[in-house]
Design a protein around this motif. Sequence first.
Motif, PDB file in Angstrom:
ATOM      1  N   LEU A   1       0.847  -1.350  -0.138  1.00 18.98           N
ATOM      2  CA  LEU A   1      -0.020  -0.048  -0.280  1.00 18.98           C
ATOM      3  C   LEU A   1       0.586   0.765  -0.177  1.00 18.98           C
ATOM      4  N   ARG A   2       1.408   1.976  -1.003  1.00 16.73           N
ATOM      5  CA  ARG A   2       1.904   3.574  -1.686  1.00 16.73           C
ATOM      6  C   ARG A   2       1.036   4.310  -0.727  1.00 16.73           C
ATOM      7  N   PRO A   3       2.096   5.206   0.068  1.00 19.01           N
ATOM      8  CA  PRO A   3       1.913   6.122  -0.200  1.00 19.01           C
ATOM      9  C   PRO A   3       1.008   7.553  -1.000  1.00 19.01           C
ATOM     10  N   ASP A   4       0.665   8.053  -1.005  1.00 17.52           N
ATOM     11  CA  ASP A   4       0.213   9.108  -2.472  1.00 17.52           C
ATOM     12  C   ASP A   4       1.300   9.954  -2.772  1.00 17.52           C
ATOM     13  N   ARG A   5       1.964  10.239  -1.727  1.00 16.29           N
ATOM     14  CA  ARG A   5       3.277  11.362  -3.047  1.00 16.29           C
ATOM     15  C   ARG A   5       4.162  10.738  -1.795  1.00 16.29           C
ATOM     16  N   ASP A   6       5.323  11.113  -1.252  1.00 16.87           N
ATOM     17  CA  ASP A   6       6.789  11.068  -0.702  1.00 16.87           C
ATOM     18  C   ASP A   6       6.766  12.448   0.141  1.00 16.87           C
ATOM     19  N   GLY A   7       6.729  12.256   1.494  1.00 18.01           N
ATOM     20  CA  GLY A   7       6.905  12.797   2.792  1.00 18.01           C
ATOM     21  C   GLY A   7       6.876  12.528   3.877  1.00 18.01           C
ATOM     22  N   GLN A   8       5.792  12.458   5.092  1.00 17.92           N
ATOM     23  CA  GLN A   8       5.369  11.345   5.837  1.00 17.92           C
ATOM     24  C   GLN A   8       3.859  10.986   5.844  1.00 17.92           C
ATOM     25  N   ILE A   9       3.669  10.234   6.726  1.00 16.96           N
ATOM     26  CA  ILE A   9       2.745   8.801   6.790  1.00 16.96           C
ATOM     27  C   ILE A   9       2.187   9.972   6.709  1.00 16.96           C
ATOM     28  N   GLY A  10       0.085  10.188   7.074  1.00 19.02           N
ATOM     29  CA  GLY A  10      -0.311  11.258   7.008  1.00 19.02           C
ATOM     30  C   GLY A  10      -1.298  10.450   7.674  1.00 19.02           C
ATOM     31  N   GLY A  11      -2.108   9.334   7.555  1.00 19.55           N
ATOM     32  CA  GLY A  11      -3.202   8.572   8.087  1.00 19.55           C
ATOM     33  C   GLY A  11      -3.239   7.788   6.794  1.00 19.55           C
ATOM     34  N   TYR A  12      -4.531   6.895   7.078  1.00 17.62           N
ATOM     35  CA  TYR A  12      -5.186   5.786   6.062  1.00 17.62           C
ATOM     36  C   TYR A  12      -6.880   6.590   5.600  1.00 17.62           C
ATOM     37  N   PHE A  13      -6.853   5.323   4.948  1.00 16.65           N
ATOM     38  CA  PHE A  13      -8.802   6.112   4.735  1.00 16.65           C
ATOM     39  C   PHE A  13      -9.523   3.979   4.530  1.00 16.65           C
ATOM     40  N   GLY A  14     -10.499   3.340   4.771  1.00 20.89           N
ATOM     41  CA  GLY A  14     -10.443   2.243   4.769  1.00 20.89           C
ATOM     42  C   GLY A  14     -10.151   1.149   5.425  1.00 20.89           C
ATOM     43  N   LEU A  15      -9.859   0.971   6.381  1.00 13.76           N
ATOM     44  CA  LEU A  15      -9.020   0.232   7.381  1.00 13.76           C
ATOM     45  C   LEU A  15     -10.058  -0.398   7.761  1.00 13.76           C
ATOM     46  N   ASP A  16     -11.271   0.018   8.624  1.00 12.36           N
ATOM     47  CA  ASP A  16     -12.247  -0.848   8.944  1.00 12.36           C
ATOM     48  C   ASP A  16     -13.388  -1.468   8.652  1.00 12.36           C
ATOM     49  N   GLU A  17     -13.150  -0.322   6.887  1.00 16.87           N
ATOM     50  CA  GLU A  17     -13.647  -1.775   6.228  1.00 16.87           C
ATOM     51  C   GLU A  17     -13.802  -3.104   5.965  1.00 16.87           C
ATOM     52  N   ILE A  18     -12.565  -2.711   5.507  1.00 12.33           N
ATOM     53  CA  ILE A  18     -11.918  -3.981   5.027  1.00 12.33           C
ATOM     54  C   ILE A  18     -11.114  -4.948   6.339  1.00 12.33           C
ATOM     55  N   GLN A  19     -11.420  -4.562   7.401  1.00 13.93           N
ATOM     56  CA  GLN A  19     -10.904  -5.899   8.679  1.00 13.93           C
ATOM     57  C   GLN A  19     -12.068  -6.083   8.858  1.00 13.93           C
ATOM     58  N   GLY A  20     -13.493  -5.167   8.678  1.00 16.05           N
ATOM     59  CA  GLY A  20     -14.910  -6.056   8.125  1.00 16.05           C
ATOM     60  C   GLY A  20     -15.220  -7.333   7.967  1.00 16.05           C
ATOM     61  N   ARG A  21     -14.645  -6.870   5.998  1.00 14.63           N
ATOM     62  CA  ARG A  21     -14.679  -7.656   5.495  1.00 14.63           C
ATOM     63  C   ARG A  21     -14.046  -9.224   5.542  1.00 14.63           C
ATOM     64  N   TYR A  22     -12.620  -8.725   5.922  1.00 13.55           N
ATOM     65  CA  TYR A  22     -11.754  -9.961   5.688  1.00 13.55           C
ATOM     66  C   TYR A  22     -11.059 -10.592   7.025  1.00 13.55           C
ATOM     67  N   GLY A  23     -11.700  -9.755   8.079  1.00 12.15           N
ATOM     68  CA  GLY A  23     -10.426 -10.057   9.669  1.00 12.15           C
ATOM     69  C   GLY A  23     -10.369 -11.324   9.346  1.00 12.15           C
TER      70      GLY A  23
END
Length: 407
Positions: free
Chosen positions: A331-353
Motif C-alpha cells: 500500500l503506497r502513500p499518495d506522495r513522498d513525505g510523511q505518513i498522514g493517515g489511512y482510509f478504509g482500514l475498518d471497512e477491510i477489517q470488517g470484510r476480511y478480518g
Amino acid sequence: MNIIFVEPHFPSNQREFVRALAAVGANVIGIGETPGDYLDDELRGWMSRYHQIGSVTDVAALTDAVRWIQDQVWVDALEATIEAHTMAAAQAREATGIPGTSVHTTWLCRDKPSMKQALREAGVPTAASTGADSADEVKDFAARVGYPLILKPRAGAGAAGTTRVDNDTDLDAALARYGAEGTGSIAVEEFIEGHEGFYDTIAVGGHVEMDFACHYYPGVLEAMRTRWISPMFVSTNRIDEAEGYGAVREMGARVIEALGIGTSATHMEWFASPKGLRFSEIGARPPGVGCWDLYSAGNDIDIYRSWANAIVHGHTGDAPSRRYSSGIIALRPDRDGQIGGYFGLDEIQGRYGQWVIDSHLPDPGTPTQPVEAGYMANAWVRMRHPDYDVLRGMLDDVGKTVHVYAR
C-alpha cells in the motif's frame, strides 16, 4: 553439527534462520557486522558464539574469521541467505575447505548473462541476453534483437537498477545514467511479454524436496516504477494439481542440475509468454520480502525449520499442507513525505478480518519510502484463503479500498 551463519542480526528475519538451526540441533556460530552488545538475549541464546567483522562482504575478513573459528572447533557448514553475501561466503568456503555451494555455482547464480548462457546450453528456454562492457556492445545487441530490452546490473537482485528501453532515445538515456552511476558492465536482455511469477525451492543434494509457486500482479518492473499501483504477489496452493505447474517444476529441476546446486534454498523467476515458458533468473538463497512467512502461514509449516533440517539432517521434514494460498499487497502513500493517515482500514477489517495474517501500518509522521524500495517499504497487508482466486480478489479489494495519505 557446527554451522557458521553469516549476518544473524540484519535484516530482521535473519534471526529466524538462526532460531531454526538451533532448534534442529545445530551449534550456531554467527559472523556479522553488528556489535555483539547490540544483539538481544534471545538471538545470543541461539548461538554458541558470535564474531564481529567490519563487513561480511569483505572476503579476506570473512575468511580470517572463519579460520579463527576453525582453530577452535570443526566447522561443518557456512551458510549465507542474503544475495549480496553469497559470493563472499562461497569464496570463504573454498578457501577454508568447507563444503557447500561453490564459487562457480554462486557466480552463475549472480552473473545474469553467464547464467542464461549456461542454461541455454542445457536446453532451458530463456530470453536472449548478453553481458556488455561498452555502449557499442549494447547497441549492437539492440540492433540484432530489437526493442524492447531490459538493462540491469550483472549481479543485481530483484528489480534493483533495472531499466526497460523501447527505442534508441531510451537506450541512450539509460546508458548515460548507468555511466553516471559507475555501474560498469551490465546485463542486456530481450524483454519478454507475459505473466511473471516465481518458483522457490529447498533442494537437498541437487533434488527439490520442497517447492512453492507465486504470481506477481503486475510484473515486478511495472510494480516498482508506478506509484498508483498497489502491487501484490500471491502464493498458490494449486501447485500439485493445476495445469502448467508441472512445466515450471520441470524447468526448475533442470536449472538446479545445470547450475550445480546441491543443498540450498533457491529463488527462480519465470515468465509465461506467448512464446511459451521462459526462465528469467535464479538466486541460490531464499526469496526476500517476507515470502517464507507467507509459505509458513499457508502450509502449516515452519519453513525456516524445513530449511534448517535440510542443512543439518539432509531432509526437510513435514510436507507443505497446501491448505491456503497466501499473499501480500503493498500500500503506497499518495506522495513522498510523511505518513498522514489511512482510509478504509475498518471497512477491510470488517470484510476480511478472519483472513488477515498480519499487516504493517506505519504511524502518522513516519517518513515515507520511495516506490522502488519494494513491497514492504511502506504499508502492507498479508492474507490467506483456501481458494487462490478468492484470495486474489480480496487482496485486490484491499488495494482499491485502503488509501495511505502522506503530507
